[in-house]
Design an enzyme around this catalytic site. Structure first.
Site, PDB file in Angstrom:
ATOM      1  N   CYS A  98       0.655  -1.290   0.180  1.00 40.09           N
ATOM      2  CA  CYS A  98       0.087  -0.009   0.058  1.00 40.09           C
ATOM      3  C   CYS A  98       0.865   1.412  -0.011  1.00 40.09           C
ATOM      4  O   CYS A  98       1.433   1.400  -1.073  1.00 40.09           O
ATOM      5  CB  CYS A  98      -1.026  -0.006   1.191  1.00 40.09           C
ATOM      6  N   HIS A 190      -3.236  -5.469   1.437  1.00 41.12           N
ATOM      7  CA  HIS A 190      -2.661  -5.528   2.654  1.00 41.12           C
ATOM      8  C   HIS A 190      -2.846  -7.332   3.087  1.00 41.12           C
ATOM      9  O   HIS A 190      -3.591  -7.606   3.733  1.00 41.12           O
ATOM     10  CB  HIS A 190      -3.591  -4.999   3.728  1.00 41.12           C
ATOM     11  N   GLU A 192      -0.945  -8.687   5.187  1.00 40.33           N
ATOM     12  CA  GLU A 192      -0.916  -8.819   6.603  1.00 40.33           C
ATOM     13  C   GLU A 192      -1.901  -8.777   7.314  1.00 40.33           C
ATOM     14  O   GLU A 192      -2.279  -9.095   8.357  1.00 40.33           O
ATOM     15  CB  GLU A 192       0.118  -7.873   7.041  1.00 40.33           C
TER      16      GLU A 192
END
Lengths: 209, 298
Positions: A98, A190, A192
């Site tokens: 990002c 994302h 994560e």
């Protein structure tokens, strides 16, 4: 490259030292995801994942993660903390998501961000619009086994152009959302946040350690 | 990727957005010029409102959502996220801000409450919400209603950090205390603090709130901001503290740096030098009960 990583080169099961740029944003989630990925790969012994704020802490790292957050803020704090040159000359791989993807580009559509120029691409910030246009989607990723990747796009950027040396891993109608160049990987979404560690593992395997 | 399979406004997207603000400073602004100064100083987002809290205190009357014209001008002026405050329970003000493209809505006690019984049903919205809380029970009630982010209420517009400290210590202390409880005791405790038991158990498992927890209400100096971070805040909101100080540009940059290096007193000492006057402060004990904003909503 540090003497530590030279020593352990050419062996697939040894430790790796990962730094997570901890200036602002989704830092603890990146630390947690890399710790889980190392564990899944059986490489948690002798490995470490730690936050990085200062140039000295980057020494000896094999990889650096640049997390999502606010790209203008992170860009300013990179300058304030004298990290720009150190990241530009960092010899390890960089995993950027990002805001991190914006910073990795050679060109950004906005003078408020000073990019690092490490991946040959042009990036548009907030390419999808505002937060209400943020979305989740199942994304096909080139060369990734196990089906589409559940991607979380939050006020995400896209790359509008990628150079010849860049491998495009995923493209959607709005633009390019996942790339690799050498040991670096940049993602507009994302990984994560979703619990799927396949892209983390692919990045770690590409590190040539 | 087929467009009809995209999902918008999910819990993950809302909490994820809040998570991207971590380690950042969100600044109250009343016009586009303030917003530009905030962005230039390194704010992660700006909060649009009609008047900063210290002016709301002075002027009295009913404090409402910001003029949509001002919101549009602020959205045009900056590239960072723009948040906006609505009155507690005023779901139509929230609908309006969502349509205008605001990135997060603060259902805020700083404005005059529109509903003394109910908060907004935040799960009905695509846009995420942040809400104030004074203790763990209040924080979990807001999360249960759909808040994607929590902030301490503090006592806005006073330039006095004492209430923000009280609220942060209350929330963090209660979570630490869960460590010693078994499941039955936690269920009992959930009833006592009027919070859903499953959220109390989730806090115990994670050792923290399930959403990002910022500090707000009375932060006026770099040291105030760093103190809140050391007490466990994920980031800070600064209301009147920046644009009521004598040098807003300098104060804004100093608070951003202090939050970034909250555990390094040398940096805080350096950035705190020559800032000029901080905002004028108020002793919270001199406020009459109807002037205490934190008692609004519970």
């Amino acid at each position: 490259m540090s003497t530590h990583s030279k020593k352990i080169r050419c062996c697939n099961t040894v430790g790796v030292k990962i730094g997570v740029l901890a200036l602002q944003g989704n830092v603890s989630e990146h630390i947690g995801a890399f710790e889980r990925a190392l564990k899944c790969m059986g490489r948690e012994d002798q490995s470490s994942v730690s936050p990085i704020k200062r140039p000295a802490e980057l020494e000896g790292c094999d990889a650096l993660a640049i997390p999502g957050g606010e790209s203008t803020t992170i860009s300013r704090l990179i300058e304030k903390n004298h990290l720009h040159e150190h990241i530009c000359t960092f010899s390890g791989g960089i995993f950027a998501t990002c805001a991190g993807m914006i910073l990795m580009a050679t060109n950004v559509d906005d003078p408020r961000v000073r990019p690092l120029g490490l991946i040959d691409m042009t990036v548009d910030r907030n390419a999808f619009g505002r937060q209400k246009e943020s979305f989740e989607a199942d994304l096909p990723i080139h060369g990734l086994d196990g089906g589409p990747f559940h991607a979380i796009f939050i006020r995400a950027p896209v790359a509008t152009h990628a150079g010849n040396g860049v491998t495009v891993l995923s493209r959607i109608p709005q633009g390019i959302v996942a790339v690799e160049q050498g040991m670096h990987m940049a993602l507009a979404f994302h990984p994560e946040l979703c619990g799927d560690l396949r892209l983390h593992e692919r990045f770690l395997k590409n590190l040539a350690i | 990727m087929r467009l009809e399979e995209l999902r918008f406004g999910t819990e993950l997207l809302k909490r994820g957005f809040a998570s991207m603000q971590k380690g950042g400073v969100i600044m109250d602004v009343v016009n586009a010029e303030h917003a530009k100064i905030s962005e230039e100083a390194g704010a992660v987002a700006v909060m649009a409102l009609e008047r900063v809290p210290s002016d709301i205190r002075k002027m009295g009357g009913v404090a409402r959502m910001v003029d949509p014209e001002t919101v549009a001008a602020i959205i045009d002026a900056v590239s960072i996220p723009v948040m906006g405050k609505v009155r507690i329970g005023h779901f139509v003000e929230a609908q309006v801000l969502e349509v205008l493209g605001v990135d997060m809505i603060d259902e805020s006690e700083v404005l005059t409450p529109a509903d003394e019984q109910y908060h907004i049903d935040k799960k009905k919205f695509t846009v995420p919400f942040v809400c104030g809380a004074r203790d763990l029970g209040e924080a979990l009630r807001r999360i249960h209603e759909g808040a994607a982010m929590v902030r301490t209420k503090g006592e806005a517009g006073t330039g006095n950090v004492v209430e923000a400290v009280r609220h942060m210590r209350a929330i963090m202390g209660s979570i630490r205390a869960l460590k010693g409880m078994d499941r039955q005791e936690m269920t009992d405790y959930a009833r006592e603090i009027e919070a859903p038991a499953e959220l109390v158990i989730e806090c115990s498992e994670r050792g923290r709130l399930p959403v990002v927890n910022f500090s707000a209400g009375g932060i006026a100096t770099p040291s105030d901001a760093a103190m809140m971070m050391q007490l466990g805040a994920d980031g800070v909101f600064v209301g009147s503290g920046i644009f009521k100080s004598s040098n807003p540009q300098k104060m804004a940059k100093a608070i951003v740096e202090a939050v970034n290096h909250y555990d390094d007193a040398k940096v805080i000492a350096r950035v705190s030098r020559g800032l000029g006057e901080a905002m004028p402060g108020l002793d919270v004990h001199t406020l009459k009960e109807d002037q205490v904003l934190q008692y609004r909503g519970r």
